[in-house]
Scaffold this active site. Structure first.
Site, PDB file in Angstrom:
ATOM      1  N   ASP A   1      37.461  30.084  67.179  1.00  0.00           N
ATOM      2  CA  ASP A   1      38.892  30.162  66.825  1.00  0.00           C
ATOM      3  C   ASP A   1      39.372  31.635  67.420  1.00  0.00           C
ATOM      4  O   ASP A   1      38.348  32.246  67.589  1.00  0.00           O
ATOM      5  CB  ASP A   1      39.300  29.767  65.625  1.00  0.00           C
ATOM      6  CG  ASP A   1      38.740  30.722  64.900  1.00  0.00           C
ATOM      7  OD1 ASP A   1      37.779  32.036  64.689  1.00  0.00           O
ATOM      8  OD2 ASP A   1      38.561  30.274  63.136  1.00  0.00           O
TER       9      ASP A   1
ATOM     10  N   HIS B   1      37.114  26.991  72.809  1.00  0.00           N
ATOM     11  CA  HIS B   1      38.159  26.717  70.675  1.00  0.00           C
ATOM     12  C   HIS B   1      36.310  26.237  70.312  1.00  0.00           C
ATOM     13  O   HIS B   1      36.758  25.388  69.241  1.00  0.00           O
ATOM     14  CB  HIS B   1      38.749  25.837  70.608  1.00  0.00           C
ATOM     15  CG  HIS B   1      39.880  26.113  70.215  1.00  0.00           C
ATOM     16  ND1 HIS B   1      39.021  26.035  68.793  1.00  0.00           N
ATOM     17  CD2 HIS B   1      41.120  25.934  69.874  1.00  0.00           C
ATOM     18  CE1 HIS B   1      40.014  26.532  67.718  1.00  0.00           C
ATOM     19  NE2 HIS B   1      41.930  26.909  68.743  1.00  0.00           N
TER      20      HIS B   1
END
Length: 525
Positions: A195, A191
């Site tokens: 995304d 992350h």
């Protein structure tokens, strides 16, 4: 630390960090980027992953060349964070010394000095050999299918955010009859500057770059080598808060404080407890399930929504309402005590739509942690449809309006926007606040991540096309009891990847029972 402190930077970067900064290939992290890195620093989150299936196999040399082209166009994929206090950064970031003051000046990021295919392909990395053995065994036993067990195994993978030999993502190659040719992959990311939408872009870019290879490529030793390729590499994009205004309105703070106070006192909590990821494996167990909605069924769902709701309505509120109604029907989750009247829904929302209408700029932000969120706290009782079935479609229409209004008013930017405000960064230790808000708190609501519908067009001259996509994540220390990752194509339909823990649902069998109720409701509300 405003000057470059070479003594404390990762040794792999000492020689060329200044040069990288001058070339636009290194800079300070932005504040939005730092929020996602903080989840990794504090071991509050592991990864999200996206399964992608192509229509034909590619060789090792084809894959290397395709990844090279993708990375040269998207330097974000080559980035790593340069931690303070290298190599003792992990202990430092969780020390009283680090927690004792704010850190408004963030660590540096830079591109890797070099990257080989072995630095990306997780199959070839010995530190993951035990998990990879289980993944490949399950893939073989399932006759080449992506299963809930494979997804569960990927939730245990920790991808370093600091390199030094690989980026903040990995690729799992799933072999079938050919051991050195693949068409099924899993993109795994921690992350950091990535995304769910980034992972979808990756598979579309991989398809396109493979189609651009017209003749068998020569063997490449490296995907990327800075000293040879830096002139071909695009500059890192500026932090996204420099091109999108995340600032919340003045009333955001008092409204958030009031709603947070009310919610914390009236929310329903399960037996599941948020903890650092290493502790999850010691005291709890992740449970997973994958629901597939076929293309025919998916079209029927869309037709059903259209016939029951006037005007345009997206599928997200339908998924949301059906999920909470299913929890009610299941009867094993919502058992509120006195005054536990509320639950919550947390919906990530892409920020890229707020970028200026400029093709080059939008290309720069195809990859990145460019996602905000909207969340709201509905009454649990409104999802009890036993005696109120006539309220089902009006409730979906209501939440469609709620979500649409939130996006129109840019509310998905405000939560991040508050945390990156100058006065917050100056006076608050973000890492400590994240830990205080999460660790030891009971799980309650649902994280619903719908990354979208991606129609695949038939191109007669193209050898490679996308056949299937599935996005999922275990929610880590976020307080939600359930995570639903949703991704759809017109080829294989809609995949819903569900994650929870045994302390929340009781057992794997109980989660499967809940998901059966959910699928039945989706198909025949």
């Amino acid at each position: 630390m405003n000057e470059i402190d070479e003594k404390n930077q990762a040794p792999v970067q000492q020689e060329c960090l200044k040069e990288m900064i001058q070339n636009g290939h290194a800079r300070r992290m932005g504040s939005v980027e730092d929020l996602y890195v903080a989840l990794n620093r504090q071991n509050l989150y592991r990864n999200f992953c996206t399964y992608g299936e192509l229509s034909d196999y590619c060789t090792r040399d084809q894959l290397t060349l395709a990844l090279r082209e993708i990375c040269l166009k998207n330097p974000t994929l080559l980035h790593i964070v340069l931690p303070t206090r290298w190599p003792n950064h992990e202990n430092y970031y969780r020390s009283s010394e680090y927690y004792s003051r704010p850190h408004p000046v963030h660590d540096y990021i830079s591109v890797l000095q070099e990257l080989k295919l072995s630095g990306v392909v997780l199959n070839e990395q010995p530190e993951y050999s035990a998990v990879m053995k289980q993944i490949l065994e399950e893939f073989k036993n399932s006759k080449g299918s992506y299963t809930a067990k494979i997804f569960k195994l990927t939730t245990t993978l920790t991808i370093p955010y600091f390199g030094p030999t690989g980026p903040s993502w990995r690729l799992i190659c799933l072999p079938e009859e050919h051991t050195e040719k693949w068409k099924k992959f899993i993109f795994v990311s921690n992350h950091c500057m990535s995304d769910g939408r980034s992972s979808i872009h990756f598979f579309h870019d991989l398809r396109d770059e493979l189609n651009n290879i017209k003749t068998p490529p020569k063997k490449l030793d490296y995907i990327f080598k800075y000293e040879e390729d830096y002139q071909l590499l695009r500059k890192l994009p500026e932090p996204i808060e420099k091109v999108i205004d995340f600032r919340p309105p003045y009333l955001f703070i008092p409204k958030s404080l009031l709603s947070g106070f009310i919610y914390n006192h009236l929310r329903f909590s399960s037996k599941g407890v948020c903890m650092r990821m290493d502790d999850v494996e010691k005291t709890d167990d992740v449970v997973t399930e994958i629901i597939n909605i076929s293309p025919t069924e998916f079209q029927a769902i869309k037709a059903n929504i259209k016939s029951n709701i006037q005007g345009k309505c997206t599928i997200t509120p339908f998924l949301h309402v059906c999920w909470f109604v299913s929890l009610h029907k299941w009867g094993k989750f919502f058992k509120p005590l006195n005054f536990e009247w509320l639950t919550d829904i947390f919906i990530p929302a892409d920020c890229r739509s707020q970028l200026p209408d400029d093709d080059e700029m939008r290309q720069m932000y195809r990859y990145g942690a460019n996602v905000g969120f909207i969340d709201f706290t509905p009454w649990i009782s409104e999802f009890d449809m036993n005696d109120n079935k006539e309220n089902f479609w009006p409730l979906i229409e209501h939440y469609h309006e709620v979500i649409s209004e939130a996006l129109r008013n840019k509310k998905h930017l405000h939560g991040l926007g508050f945390n990156i405000q100058g006065f917050v960064q100056k006076y608050v230790n973000i890492d400590k606040v994240m830990c205080d808000r999460a660790i030891g708190k009971r799980r309650g609501g649902t994280l619903l991540s719908n990354v979208g519908l991606f129609n695949q067009l038939e191109e007669p001259d193209a050898k490679y096309s996308i056949c299937d996509l599935a996005f999922g994540q275990f929610q880590g220390s976020w307080h939600q009891a359930f995570s639903l990752g949703v991704c759809s194509t017109n080829v294989k339909g809609m995949n819903i990847v569900v994650a929870s823990t045994k302390n929340v649902v009781g057992s794997q069998e109980s989660l499967e029972e809940l998901c059966s109720i959910y699928k039945a409701l989706l198909l025949g509300p």
